[in-house]
Design a protein around this motif. Structure first.
Motif, mmCIF file in Angstrom:
data_model
loop_
_atom_site.group_PDB
_atom_site.id
_atom_site.type_symbol
_atom_site.label_atom_id
_atom_site.label_comp_id
_atom_site.label_asym_id
_atom_site.label_seq_id
_atom_site.Cartn_x
_atom_site.Cartn_y
_atom_site.Cartn_z
ATOM 1 N N LYS A 110 72.733 -55.045 -28.387
ATOM 2 C CA LYS A 110 72.359 -55.029 -26.972
ATOM 3 C C LYS A 110 72.935 -56.198 -26.181
ATOM 4 C CE LYS A 110 69.117 -53.610 -24.998
ATOM 5 N NZ LYS A 110 68.103 -52.981 -24.197
ATOM 6 N N ARG A 152 77.211 -47.200 -24.459
ATOM 7 C CA ARG A 152 76.046 -46.777 -25.252
ATOM 8 C C ARG A 152 75.272 -45.709 -24.493
ATOM 9 N NH1 ARG A 152 77.624 -50.342 -28.646
ATOM 10 N NH2 ARG A 152 77.220 -52.553 -28.510
ATOM 11 N N PHE A 155 70.029 -44.759 -26.862
ATOM 12 C CA PHE A 155 70.216 -45.938 -27.707
ATOM 13 C C PHE A 155 69.620 -47.176 -27.050
ATOM 14 C CE2 PHE A 155 72.369 -49.819 -28.812
ATOM 15 C CZ PHE A 155 72.418 -49.782 -30.194
#
Length: 66
Positions: free
Chosen positions: A29, A36, A40
């Motif tokens: 992240k 993404r 997700f």
């Protein structure tokens, strides 16, 4: 004999629960959110419990005093 020291980086990234499980932030992240999926990003929010083999390595190598 010198004392075993806790790794400063590890104590900022991991937390050991009362039952001995290791909790950490979700991986993946830091950057590249555009590629993404929304699913997700949503699922990687908050903290996760590490898998048992990984938790054992973290505690043994980086958090010996916890």
């Amino acid at each position: 004999m010198p004392k075993m020291k806790t790794k400063s980086a590890a104590k900022k990234r991991f937390k050991v629960t009362a039952t001995g499980k290791v909790v950490s932030a979700a991986a993946g992240k830091r950057h590249g959110m555009i590629k993404r999926s929304n699913k997700f990003i949503r699922n990687a929010r908050g903290t996760m419990v590490l898998a048992e083999p990984d938790a054992r390595k973290v505690v043994k190598n980086f958090l010996p005093n916890l």
